[in-house]
Each structure stands twice: as C-alpha cells, then as structure tokens.
Design a protein around this motif. Sequence first.
Motif, PDB file in Angstrom:
ATOM      1  N   LEU A  85       5.520 -12.107  46.388  1.00  0.00           N
ATOM      2  CA  LEU A  85       5.274 -12.587  45.027  1.00  0.00           C
ATOM      3  C   LEU A  85       4.624 -13.979  44.925  1.00  0.00           C
ATOM      4  CD1 LEU A  85       8.442 -11.650  43.492  1.00  0.00           C
ATOM      5  CD2 LEU A  85       6.220 -10.859  42.578  1.00  0.00           C
ATOM      6  N   ARG A  86       5.007 -14.762  46.021  1.00  0.00           N
ATOM      7  CA  ARG A  86       4.391 -16.318  46.337  1.00  0.00           C
ATOM      8  C   ARG A  86       3.085 -15.965  46.860  1.00  0.00           C
ATOM      9  NH1 ARG A  86       9.718 -17.517  47.751  1.00  0.00           N
ATOM     10  NH2 ARG A  86       9.404 -17.022  49.927  1.00  0.00           N
ATOM     11  N   LEU A  87       2.781 -15.096  47.862  1.00  0.00           N
ATOM     12  CA  LEU A  87       1.499 -15.018  48.319  1.00  0.00           C
ATOM     13  C   LEU A  87       0.359 -14.482  47.352  1.00  0.00           C
ATOM     14  CD1 LEU A  87       0.246 -15.355  51.226  1.00  0.00           C
ATOM     15  CD2 LEU A  87       0.992 -13.284  51.816  1.00  0.00           C
ATOM     16  N   ILE A  88       0.959 -13.421  46.611  1.00  0.00           N
ATOM     17  CA  ILE A  88      -0.192 -12.993  45.506  1.00  0.00           C
ATOM     18  C   ILE A  88      -0.460 -14.132  44.640  1.00  0.00           C
ATOM     19  CG2 ILE A  88      -0.326 -11.741  43.244  1.00  0.00           C
ATOM     20  CD1 ILE A  88       1.588  -9.864  44.617  1.00  0.00           C
ATOM     21  N   GLU A  89       0.258 -15.226  44.448  1.00  0.00           N
ATOM     22  CA  GLU A  89       0.252 -16.406  43.503  1.00  0.00           C
ATOM     23  C   GLU A  89      -0.757 -17.233  44.326  1.00  0.00           C
ATOM     24  OE1 GLU A  89       2.877 -19.751  41.411  1.00  0.00           O
ATOM     25  OE2 GLU A  89       3.711 -17.688  41.704  1.00  0.00           O
ATOM     26  N   THR A  90      -0.299 -17.510  45.543  1.00  0.00           N
ATOM     27  CA  THR A  90      -1.013 -18.725  46.069  1.00  0.00           C
ATOM     28  C   THR A  90      -2.307 -18.488  47.006  1.00  0.00           C
ATOM     29  OG1 THR A  90       0.450 -18.504  48.014  1.00  0.00           O
ATOM     30  CG2 THR A  90       1.170 -19.955  46.043  1.00  0.00           C
ATOM     31  N   MET A  91      -2.378 -17.027  47.302  1.00  0.00           N
ATOM     32  CA  MET A  91      -3.345 -16.920  48.195  1.00  0.00           C
ATOM     33  C   MET A  91      -4.668 -17.265  47.712  1.00  0.00           C
ATOM     34  SD  MET A  91      -3.175 -12.857  48.317  1.00  0.00           S
ATOM     35  CE  MET A  91      -4.118 -12.323  49.552  1.00  0.00           C
ATOM     36  N   ALA A 119       6.725  -2.815  38.723  1.00  0.00           N
ATOM     37  CA  ALA A 119       5.983  -3.612  37.410  1.00  0.00           C
ATOM     38  C   ALA A 119       5.969  -4.993  37.451  1.00  0.00           C
ATOM     39  CB  ALA A 119       6.631  -3.059  36.240  1.00  0.00           C
ATOM     40  N   ALA A 120       7.015  -5.501  38.037  1.00  0.00           N
ATOM     41  CA  ALA A 120       7.066  -7.206  38.334  1.00  0.00           C
ATOM     42  C   ALA A 120       5.970  -7.504  39.228  1.00  0.00           C
ATOM     43  CB  ALA A 120       8.321  -7.769  38.838  1.00  0.00           C
ATOM     44  N   ILE A 121       5.696  -6.833  40.199  1.00  0.00           N
ATOM     45  CA  ILE A 121       4.688  -7.268  41.173  1.00  0.00           C
ATOM     46  C   ILE A 121       3.353  -7.055  40.527  1.00  0.00           C
ATOM     47  CG2 ILE A 121       3.666  -6.564  43.515  1.00  0.00           C
ATOM     48  CD1 ILE A 121       6.371  -6.065  44.518  1.00  0.00           C
ATOM     49  N   ALA A 122       3.000  -5.878  39.890  1.00  0.00           N
ATOM     50  CA  ALA A 122       1.745  -5.476  39.195  1.00  0.00           C
ATOM     51  C   ALA A 122       1.520  -6.864  38.205  1.00  0.00           C
ATOM     52  CB  ALA A 122       1.717  -4.279  38.551  1.00  0.00           C
ATOM     53  N   MET A 123       2.376  -7.110  37.615  1.00  0.00           N
ATOM     54  CA  MET A 123       2.368  -8.209  36.413  1.00  0.00           C
ATOM     55  C   MET A 123       1.922  -9.302  36.867  1.00  0.00           C
ATOM     56  SD  MET A 123       5.266  -7.826  33.271  1.00  0.00           S
ATOM     57  CE  MET A 123       6.596  -7.414  34.664  1.00  0.00           C
ATOM     58  N   HIS A 124       2.358  -9.699  38.280  1.00  0.00           N
ATOM     59  CA  HIS A 124       2.042 -11.003  38.934  1.00  0.00           C
ATOM     60  C   HIS A 124       0.631 -10.974  39.598  1.00  0.00           C
ATOM     61  CE1 HIS A 124       3.868 -14.790  39.563  1.00  0.00           C
ATOM     62  NE2 HIS A 124       3.796 -14.888  40.952  1.00  0.00           N
ATOM     63  N   CYS A 125       0.062  -9.930  39.584  1.00  0.00           N
ATOM     64  CA  CYS A 125      -1.385 -10.233  40.137  1.00  0.00           C
ATOM     65  C   CYS A 125      -2.212 -10.754  39.219  1.00  0.00           C
ATOM     66  CB  CYS A 125      -1.912  -8.464  40.179  1.00  0.00           C
ATOM     67  SG  CYS A 125      -1.148  -7.618  41.753  1.00  0.00           S
ATOM     68  N   ASP A 126      -3.427 -11.206  39.763  1.00  0.00           N
ATOM     69  CA  ASP A 126      -4.458 -11.996  38.988  1.00  0.00           C
ATOM     70  C   ASP A 126      -5.221 -11.229  37.716  1.00  0.00           C
ATOM     71  OD1 ASP A 126      -4.176 -14.520  40.476  1.00  0.00           O
ATOM     72  OD2 ASP A 126      -5.240 -13.338  42.188  1.00  0.00           O
ATOM     73  N   LEU A 127      -5.314  -9.889  38.171  1.00  0.00           N
ATOM     74  CA  LEU A 127      -6.114  -8.937  37.005  1.00  0.00           C
ATOM     75  C   LEU A 127      -5.426  -7.726  37.417  1.00  0.00           C
ATOM     76  CD1 LEU A 127      -9.647 -10.099  37.814  1.00  0.00           C
ATOM     77  CD2 LEU A 127      -8.442 -10.475  35.534  1.00  0.00           C
ATOM     78  N   SER A 128      -5.739  -6.751  36.421  1.00  0.00           N
ATOM     79  CA  SER A 128      -5.212  -5.442  36.672  1.00  0.00           C
ATOM     80  C   SER A 128      -5.973  -4.164  35.843  1.00  0.00           C
ATOM     81  CB  SER A 128      -3.837  -5.078  36.350  1.00  0.00           C
ATOM     82  OG  SER A 128      -3.413  -5.743  35.060  1.00  0.00           O
ATOM     83  N   VAL A 129      -5.917  -2.754  36.458  1.00  0.00           N
ATOM     84  CA  VAL A 129      -6.575  -1.928  35.742  1.00  0.00           C
ATOM     85  C   VAL A 129      -5.587  -0.896  35.798  1.00  0.00           C
ATOM     86  CG1 VAL A 129      -8.414  -0.038  36.103  1.00  0.00           C
ATOM     87  CG2 VAL A 129      -8.733  -2.350  36.695  1.00  0.00           C
ATOM     88  N   MET A 130      -5.183  -0.269  34.521  1.00  0.00           N
ATOM     89  CA  MET A 130      -3.908   0.661  34.448  1.00  0.00           C
ATOM     90  C   MET A 130      -4.709   2.205  33.742  1.00  0.00           C
ATOM     91  SD  MET A 130      -0.761   0.055  31.943  1.00  0.00           S
ATOM     92  CE  MET A 130       1.005   0.639  32.672  1.00  0.00           C
ATOM     93  N   ALA A 131      -3.943   3.191  34.248  1.00  0.00           N
ATOM     94  CA  ALA A 131      -4.456   4.393  33.793  1.00  0.00           C
ATOM     95  C   ALA A 131      -3.977   4.369  32.034  1.00  0.00           C
ATOM     96  CB  ALA A 131      -3.706   5.538  34.457  1.00  0.00           C
ATOM     97  N   ASN A 132      -4.939   5.046  31.337  1.00  0.00           N
ATOM     98  CA  ASN A 132      -4.656   4.995  30.018  1.00  0.00           C
ATOM     99  C   ASN A 132      -3.671   5.887  29.555  1.00  0.00           C
ATOM    100  OD1 ASN A 132      -5.973   7.264  30.119  1.00  0.00           O
ATOM    101  ND2 ASN A 132      -8.181   6.462  29.434  1.00  0.00           N
ATOM    102  N   ASN A 133      -3.114   6.836  30.353  1.00  0.00           N
ATOM    103  CA  ASN A 133      -2.121   7.419  30.133  1.00  0.00           C
ATOM    104  C   ASN A 133      -0.729   6.932  30.971  1.00  0.00           C
ATOM    105  OD1 ASN A 133      -2.665   8.207  32.769  1.00  0.00           O
ATOM    106  ND2 ASN A 133      -2.534  10.484  32.342  1.00  0.00           N
ATOM    107  N   ALA A 134      -0.697   5.946  31.489  1.00  0.00           N
ATOM    108  CA  ALA A 134       0.504   5.332  32.124  1.00  0.00           C
ATOM    109  C   ALA A 134       1.278   4.577  31.081  1.00  0.00           C
ATOM    110  CB  ALA A 134       0.017   4.497  33.256  1.00  0.00           C
ATOM    111  N   GLY A 135       2.237   3.822  31.836  1.00  0.00           N
ATOM    112  CA  GLY A 135       3.318   2.937  31.180  1.00  0.00           C
ATOM    113  C   GLY A 135       3.961   2.189  31.919  1.00  0.00           C
TER     114      GLY A 135
END
Length: 260
Positions: A90-96, A113-129
């Motif tokens: 998580l720290r590396l995603i934030e600081t790299m 989900a916590a890791i995905a939320m912590h990324c800078d941007l994201s693309v999600m399938a429209n049938n996902a959750g």
Amino acid sequence: MSDKPVVDLAVDGHVATIYLNRPDSLNAFNRQMRTELLASFTQVAAMPTIRVVVLAARGRGFSSGADLTEGLMPGQTVERQILDEYGPILRLIETMDQTVIAAIPGVMAGIGAAIAMHCDLSVMANNAGMVMAFSNVGLVPDGGASWNLLRRLGYQRSFQLLAEGGKLDAAGCLEVGLVTKLADADKVLETAQEWAGLLAVRAPIALRETKSLLRNAATQSFNETVAGEAKAQNVCLASEDSAEAIAAFMAKRSPVFKGR
C-alpha cells in the motif's frame, strides 16, 4: 508455497502491467501473492523508463480478499501480517513515482478492494461490484479501506456498508469516486492499458509531482499544500520537459517528454 508464480509482470514501452494470477481462488491474497506483488511493484518502481503501472487480474474477478484457508505464520499475529505484508504494498502504491491504474474485471472484496481503492486511477467492469464482507466473518476493514471509504462515502454510508457487510455495484462505485471509469468486462484491461498509454506520453515529472501533492494534501493544512505546490512548480519549471512543452506549444507540435 507454489512453485508457479502467482503474480506476472509484463512491460510494453513506458507501461508495466502487473497481473494477480490466482484465478481459481478469485485471486485471493495468500502469502506468496503478497510477496510476489511487493517484489513486482518494487521492481517497477525502480525502473525509470516505466511511467504508468496497470494492476490487473487474471480470471473473472479482481480479488476476493484474503485467503482465509491460509493461516498465520508461527508466532505471527494478524496485526503484524497486515502491517508487514500488506503495508509495504500500500505504501509503495502511494509513494512510487509512477501512476498506478487498477483494472478490475469483476468483484473486488476485502483487502483486494482496499488495494484497488488505493490506486491512483481505476477501470471497473460495469457488471462488477465491491463487497465489504468483513463483518460477516466478525472482522473489521483493513488495508486502509475505512480511510478511503470515509473520504468518499462519508461516515454514515461507510458505516452502513461495513456494518451490513454490504455490496456497492459498479455504477455506485463510479458515482462516489471509488473507481474512475467503467467498461465492459472484456474491455477492462484494454481500456486500462490504452489509458496508461495516453498518460505515459504526458510529462512524467508533472504527473509524479501531482500525485505527491494530492496524496499529501489529505493530511495537510491549506497553507502547507500551497507551499508544497509552489515547491513542486519550481521542480517542474526547471525541468527539460517544461522547456520542451513550451517549445512544442510555440511550434504547434506535440511535445516529446523524457522525464528530466
């Protein structure tokens, strides 16, 4: 621990794609995956030619969360596991320096989900959750999930979601800013990589400094943020890339950024 890698890394020009590769378990995080994911992020963070990283997943889901079939190491507490094994990722995603885009082809749950939320941007399938099922097994959110949820949903909606072990569909995730784009499930990776390619030709120093400014602004005062912006602007204006951008603008051509 399996002899077969459970995290794959591919490089295409200025873009690196890291794949979670335990599709049979919906990419549940076990110790091997945590170790290999940290190693992949560490490797990419040290590569000056890489400007954007896509965090993707094999199979129909991004991650079902922690692998509950795997126990703790002898003498290890879950507190130490979270801090020592998830914390560095998580720290590396934030600081790299690189921008990190999560490509979410299906469900993201728990620590995934916590890791995905912590990324800078994201693309999600429209049938996902997104599923926050911690309370269903008598647990609390981890991996910074409560921090990110509070800032996007507010207190009461976050508490309701977590207390009820609830789910938020893709449209809901987009509406509140938990993800930044939606795509058809079979186009998620392609969309994320195309987006990465577009960002990779932009000024990498400016993107790096912007990322740092926004990450730090969450815990800074207004005046501290203004001072940080001024310092970062000084760095950008002194760069060769800034001079190239100005020259390209005057010549009515596209700039070519070198990251220096």
